[in-house]
Design an enzyme around this catalytic site. Structure first.
Site, PDB file in Angstrom:
ATOM      1  N   LEU A 138       0.836  -1.068  -0.102  1.00 43.04           N
ATOM      2  CA  LEU A 138      -0.062   0.150   0.105  1.00 43.04           C
ATOM      3  C   LEU A 138       1.040   1.165   0.145  1.00 43.04           C
ATOM      4  O   LEU A 138       1.864   1.127   0.722  1.00 43.04           O
ATOM      5  CB  LEU A 138      -0.771   0.008   1.258  1.00 43.04           C
ATOM      6  CG  LEU A 138      -1.954  -1.121   1.408  1.00 43.04           C
ATOM      7  CD1 LEU A 138      -2.692  -0.897   2.620  1.00 43.04           C
ATOM      8  CD2 LEU A 138      -2.957  -0.994   0.325  1.00 43.04           C
ATOM      9  N   ASP A 139       0.551   2.120  -0.432  1.00 46.25           N
ATOM     10  CA  ASP A 139       1.322   3.508  -0.847  1.00 46.25           C
ATOM     11  C   ASP A 139       1.366   4.060   0.757  1.00 46.25           C
ATOM     12  O   ASP A 139       0.472   3.817   1.623  1.00 46.25           O
ATOM     13  CB  ASP A 139       0.473   4.454  -1.497  1.00 46.25           C
ATOM     14  CG  ASP A 139       0.538   4.223  -3.079  1.00 46.25           C
ATOM     15  OD1 ASP A 139       1.451   3.454  -3.482  1.00 46.25           O
ATOM     16  OD2 ASP A 139      -0.342   4.994  -3.575  1.00 46.25           O
ATOM     17  N   LYS A 140       2.332   4.898   1.006  1.00 44.20           N
ATOM     18  CA  LYS A 140       2.735   5.385   2.234  1.00 44.20           C
ATOM     19  C   LYS A 140       1.540   5.861   3.017  1.00 44.20           C
ATOM     20  O   LYS A 140       1.107   5.602   4.108  1.00 44.20           O
ATOM     21  CB  LYS A 140       3.718   6.504   2.406  1.00 44.20           C
ATOM     22  CG  LYS A 140       4.162   7.161   3.664  1.00 44.20           C
ATOM     23  CD  LYS A 140       4.850   8.235   3.505  1.00 44.20           C
ATOM     24  CE  LYS A 140       5.292   8.997   4.980  1.00 44.20           C
ATOM     25  NZ  LYS A 140       5.832  10.411   4.607  1.00 44.20           N
TER      26      LYS A 140
END
Length: 325
Positions: A138-140
């Site tokens: 997942l993106d940050k």
């Protein structure tokens, strides 16, 4: 100690003319180009059942790739006491509800303080598994559910299921800018942006990417969505929504700047201005357990910042009683 690793995939038609090492770098982005080249030279890569040890061999598209290699333990990463919200765990898998501001895997500009570092601290034996068992990312600043494999056979089965788009379902909640009148599917390939190297973009010769979406709730000038990934490209939902001219609220990378509707009140204006991440949450994960074959499903509550944003948008819509088409 080295561990056995098996990867398999199919060369995309869009990769016609690419060198073998280039194609593998795109198919298996968690491994460096130099490592992939080493595997090819060491007779670890087969193409349509035949060993190929020349990185420059050109691909036609459609070839079946199998990599059977060894990988060293993840000793190069530091184990760190980073809190992880574990929502499920057994001998083979664990499911994490990831908060915002937490990177999944170390990389350029973020050498530590990641989910991977926390996994190594909590489960020292997971160092034997490539990428400490991380199957997807997942993106940050994207919150929500992700599954981690605790051993190599489990990771291999989960990666295969993810690659074949079978028995591995991920759904997201998002709030997009603009009023969307109905659901649909975006089937547009995604690749690295031609000039902005931190961005992805819809690219004709990129990797195939499919996002399904449906409208959950209309606001005056925004739309709450439920999305399902059929593929898992970097920034896929964010890129596809921006391609539709409906970027996600707070997504500074892809155009999600504040756009209050006409006559918006101060609370809505301030809420939109202060929402400083993409409004995206991995709300549901469903997999076939790689060992028991039981279909399992988890749900993660929408985080407070998105709940508050939704409530303010809803109140604005009720107050004005119309949509800002």
């Amino acid at each position: 100690m080295a561990q056995q690793l098996e990867l398999s995939s199919t060369v995309n038609e869009s990769q016609l003319g690419q060198r073998l090492d280039q194609a593998l770098a795109e198919l298996f982005p968690d491994y460096s180009r130099s490592r992939i080249k080493e595997w090819i030279l060491a007779d670890k890569v087969s193409v349509d059942g035949e060993i190929v040890n020349k990185p420059r061999v050109k691909m036609m598209g459609g070839e079946e790739i199998v990599v059977q290699a060894e990988i060293e333990d993840e000793k190069r990463w530091e184990a760190q006491d980073i809190p992880l919200n574990i929502v499920y765990e057994d001998d083979d898998i664990l499911v994490i509800n990831k908060p915002r501001d937490l990177v999944v895997h170390p990389g350029a500009g973020c050498p530590d303080g990641t989910v991977l570092n926390g996994l190594l601290y909590r489960y020292p034996e997971i160092a034997e598994v490539p990428r400490a068992g991380i199957v997807h990312r997942l993106d940050k600043d994207t919150t929500g559910l992700m599954v981690v494999a605790k051993n190599i056979p489990t990771q291999t089965r989960l990666v295969r299921a993810l690659q074949k788009r079978k028995k591995f379902t991920r759904e997201y909640e998002a709030i997009a800018i603009g009023t969307m009148t109905g659901g649909g599917t975006v089937e547009k390939a995604i690749g690295r942006h031609s000039t902005k190297r931190t961005h992805m973009a819809v690219q004709e010769l990129g990797k195939p990417a499919i996002t399904h979406y449906r409208v959950v709730e209309h606001f005056r000038a925004h739309t709450r969505l439920r999305l399902r990934l059929e593929t898992g490209r970097t920034h896929q939902i964010r890129v596809h929504m921006a391609y539709l001219n409906h970027p996600l609220i707070g997504d500074q990378l892809y155009g999600g700047r504040p756009r209050p509707p006409r006559n918006a009140g101060d609370e809505l204006i301030q809420t939109l201005r202060k929402f400083d991440r993409q409004a995206l949450h991995a709300v549901m994960l469903r997999i076939e357990h790689p060992t028991t074959k039981e279909v399992m499903e988890w749900h993660a509550p929408v985080p407070d910042d998105m709940v508050h944003l939704t409530e303010v948008l809803r109140a604005d819509t009720v107050e004005f009683g119309d949509l800002d088409y």
